[in-house]
Design a protein around this motif. Structure first.
Motif, short mmCIF file in Angstrom:
data_model
loop_
_atom_site.label_atom_id
_atom_site.label_comp_id
_atom_site.label_asym_id
_atom_site.label_seq_id
_atom_site.Cartn_x
_atom_site.Cartn_y
_atom_site.Cartn_z
N SER A 67 3.69 17.46 -13.00
CA SER A 67 4.27 16.95 -11.76
C SER A 67 3.29 16.99 -10.58
N PHE A 68 2.05 16.53 -10.83
CA PHE A 68 1.05 16.48 -9.77
C PHE A 68 1.30 15.26 -8.88
N THR A 69 0.60 15.24 -7.75
CA THR A 69 0.69 14.11 -6.82
C THR A 69 -0.45 13.15 -7.11
N LEU A 70 -0.11 11.87 -7.28
CA LEU A 70 -1.07 10.87 -7.73
C LEU A 70 -1.17 9.73 -6.72
N LEU A 71 -2.40 9.37 -6.36
CA LEU A 71 -2.68 8.15 -5.61
C LEU A 71 -3.54 7.28 -6.51
N PHE A 72 -3.02 6.11 -6.89
CA PHE A 72 -3.58 5.31 -7.98
C PHE A 72 -3.85 3.90 -7.48
N VAL A 73 -5.06 3.40 -7.72
CA VAL A 73 -5.44 2.04 -7.31
C VAL A 73 -5.46 1.13 -8.53
N THR A 74 -4.86 -0.05 -8.39
CA THR A 74 -4.92 -1.06 -9.45
C THR A 74 -4.76 -2.45 -8.84
N HIS A 75 -5.21 -3.47 -9.58
CA HIS A 75 -4.92 -4.85 -9.20
C HIS A 75 -3.96 -5.49 -10.19
N SER A 76 -3.43 -4.67 -11.11
CA SER A 76 -2.48 -5.16 -12.11
C SER A 76 -1.05 -4.85 -11.67
N ILE A 77 -0.24 -5.89 -11.49
CA ILE A 77 1.15 -5.70 -11.08
C ILE A 77 1.91 -4.92 -12.14
N GLU A 78 1.71 -5.26 -13.41
CA GLU A 78 2.42 -4.58 -14.49
C GLU A 78 2.06 -3.10 -14.54
N GLU A 79 0.75 -2.78 -14.37
CA GLU A 79 0.34 -1.38 -14.38
C GLU A 79 0.94 -0.62 -13.21
N ALA A 80 0.99 -1.26 -12.04
CA ALA A 80 1.57 -0.62 -10.87
C ALA A 80 3.03 -0.26 -11.10
N LEU A 81 3.79 -1.18 -11.70
CA LEU A 81 5.21 -0.92 -11.96
C LEU A 81 5.41 0.19 -12.98
N HIS B 100 -8.02 -9.78 1.91
CA HIS B 100 -8.97 -9.31 2.92
C HIS B 100 -8.69 -9.88 4.31
N PRO B 101 -8.68 -8.99 5.37
CA PRO B 101 -8.69 -7.53 5.28
C PRO B 101 -7.31 -7.01 4.88
N GLY B 102 -7.28 -5.90 4.18
CA GLY B 102 -6.02 -5.37 3.66
C GLY B 102 -5.08 -4.94 4.77
N ARG B 103 -3.89 -5.52 4.76
CA ARG B 103 -2.80 -5.11 5.63
C ARG B 103 -1.59 -4.83 4.76
N VAL B 104 -0.66 -4.04 5.27
CA VAL B 104 0.53 -3.72 4.48
C VAL B 104 1.45 -4.93 4.46
N ARG B 105 1.76 -5.40 3.23
CA ARG B 105 2.74 -6.46 3.06
C ARG B 105 4.14 -5.87 2.83
N ALA B 106 4.21 -4.82 2.03
CA ALA B 106 5.51 -4.21 1.71
C ALA B 106 5.27 -2.88 1.03
N GLU B 107 6.31 -2.08 0.98
CA GLU B 107 6.30 -0.83 0.22
C GLU B 107 7.62 -0.75 -0.53
N LEU B 108 7.58 -0.34 -1.80
CA LEU B 108 8.79 -0.38 -2.61
C LEU B 108 8.84 0.74 -3.62
N ASN B 109 10.04 1.03 -4.08
CA ASN B 109 10.25 2.01 -5.14
C ASN B 109 10.12 1.34 -6.50
N SER B 110 9.52 2.05 -7.47
CA SER B 110 9.39 1.50 -8.82
C SER B 110 9.65 2.56 -9.88
N HIS B 111 10.27 3.67 -9.49
CA HIS B 111 10.49 4.77 -10.44
C HIS B 111 11.45 4.38 -11.56
N GLN B 112 12.18 3.27 -11.39
CA GLN B 112 13.14 2.87 -12.42
C GLN B 112 12.47 2.20 -13.61
N PHE B 113 11.17 1.90 -13.51
CA PHE B 113 10.48 1.20 -14.58
C PHE B 113 9.62 2.17 -15.41
N SER B 114 9.35 1.77 -16.66
CA SER B 114 8.51 2.55 -17.55
C SER B 114 7.83 1.59 -18.53
#
Length: 286
Positions: A204-218, A230-244
């Motif tokens: 149960s560590f804390t993870l900050l993970f970078v990817t360009h894959s939508i499927e991997e992110a979910l 570019h330049p990176g701005r926040v478009r949205a933030e969402l929950n994805s804990h329901q996926f595996s």
């Protein structure tokens, strides 16, 4: 408890509690021979203890630069990064990075020695303590039998597992992973995702993970920050804990992936307004 919803993403962010990591209106820049280039513009987000927080966006959106800034390698041009309320000013053992490259292990050290080295240097463990800790985490990633092997004898996936074991052995407050599975073949990548999630369930560590894959992110993330091109701005933030990994073929998973794709790549004038820094302050819920 409050919730914030991006009208395009269609997924909620729910919150309560104090963040472990705060990225507050951070702009990052780098110099070329001709000019100064802005990599990110006033990005804000919070990461809570035991979050699996993913930075997702197209190439050039500054997500890897953001990770390096959290690690302490890149100072913000504006804004502030805080860990446990303290401003991040330099690298430290409380933030360990696993990079994409396989050759991040000194080739003259065995697998066990690679994991032991930072434990002795940065944590001050004795040789015996470091060896015991190294073997514990090598066992966690299924490589205890390769403790005396050298990196050149390992596959790419095995090298990444050693790097993950070395990082977790340091018990950082935040584990930082910069597209760690991007160079792996599809089957090995899926296995590494499975192993990472199993390790998280165990520790149960804390993870900050970078990817360009939508499927991997979910799959990997419990929360996802979407960054614009570019330049990176926040478009949205969402929950994805329901996926595996098991939900990848489901209609809900595919629908979420399509919505994220539209949110990431719609034209700015068509995009829904970005959340304010206050509304982007999402908090963690189990």
């Amino acid at each position: 408890m409050t919730t914030h919803e991006h009208p395009r993403a269609g997924l909620r962010v729910v919150g309560g509690g104090l963040p472990l990591l705060q990225v507050d209106n951070v702009s990052l820049e780098y110099r070329t021979p001709d000019r100064v280039v802005r990599a990110t513009h006033r990005v804000s987000f919070d990461v809570h203890a035991a979050d699996r927080f993913v930075l997702l966006g197209p190439s050039g959106c500054g997500k890897s630069t953001l990770l390096k800034a959290v690690a302490g390698f890149v100072p913000p041009a504006e804004g502030e990064i805080r860990l446990d309320g303290q401003r991040v000013r330099a690298p430290g053992p409380d933030r360990i990075v696993v990079f994409q490259e396989f050759d991040q292990l000194p080739p003259w050290k065995t697998v066990r020695q690679n994991v032991m080295f930072p434990l002795q240097r940065a944590r001050g463990l004795s040789r015996a303590e470091a060896s015991d800790t190294a073997m514990h985490f090598l066992d966690k990633v299924g490589l205890a039998g390769f403790a005396d092997a050298y990196p050149h004898t390992l596959s790419g996936g095995m090298k990444q597992r050693v790097a993950i074991a070395r990082a977790l052995a340091m018990r950082p407050k935040v584990l930082l992973m910069d597209e760690p599975f991007a160079a792996l073949d599809a089957l090995t990548r899926r296995r590494m995702q499975e192993e990472l999630l199993a390790l998280w369930e165990d520790a149960s560590f804390t993870l900050l993970f970078v990817t360009h894959s939508i499927e991997e992110a979910l799959v990997v993330g419990s929360r996802i920050l979407l960054l614009s091109p570019h330049p990176g701005r926040v478009r949205a933030e969402l929950n994805s804990h329901q996926f595996s990994l098991a939900s990848q073929g489901s209609a809900e998973f595919q629908h979420a992936a399509q919505r994220i794709h539209r949110t990431l790549f719609e034209e700015p004038e068509q995009a829904a307004p970005a959340a304010t820094p206050q509304s982007r302050r999402a908090t963690h819920t189990h």
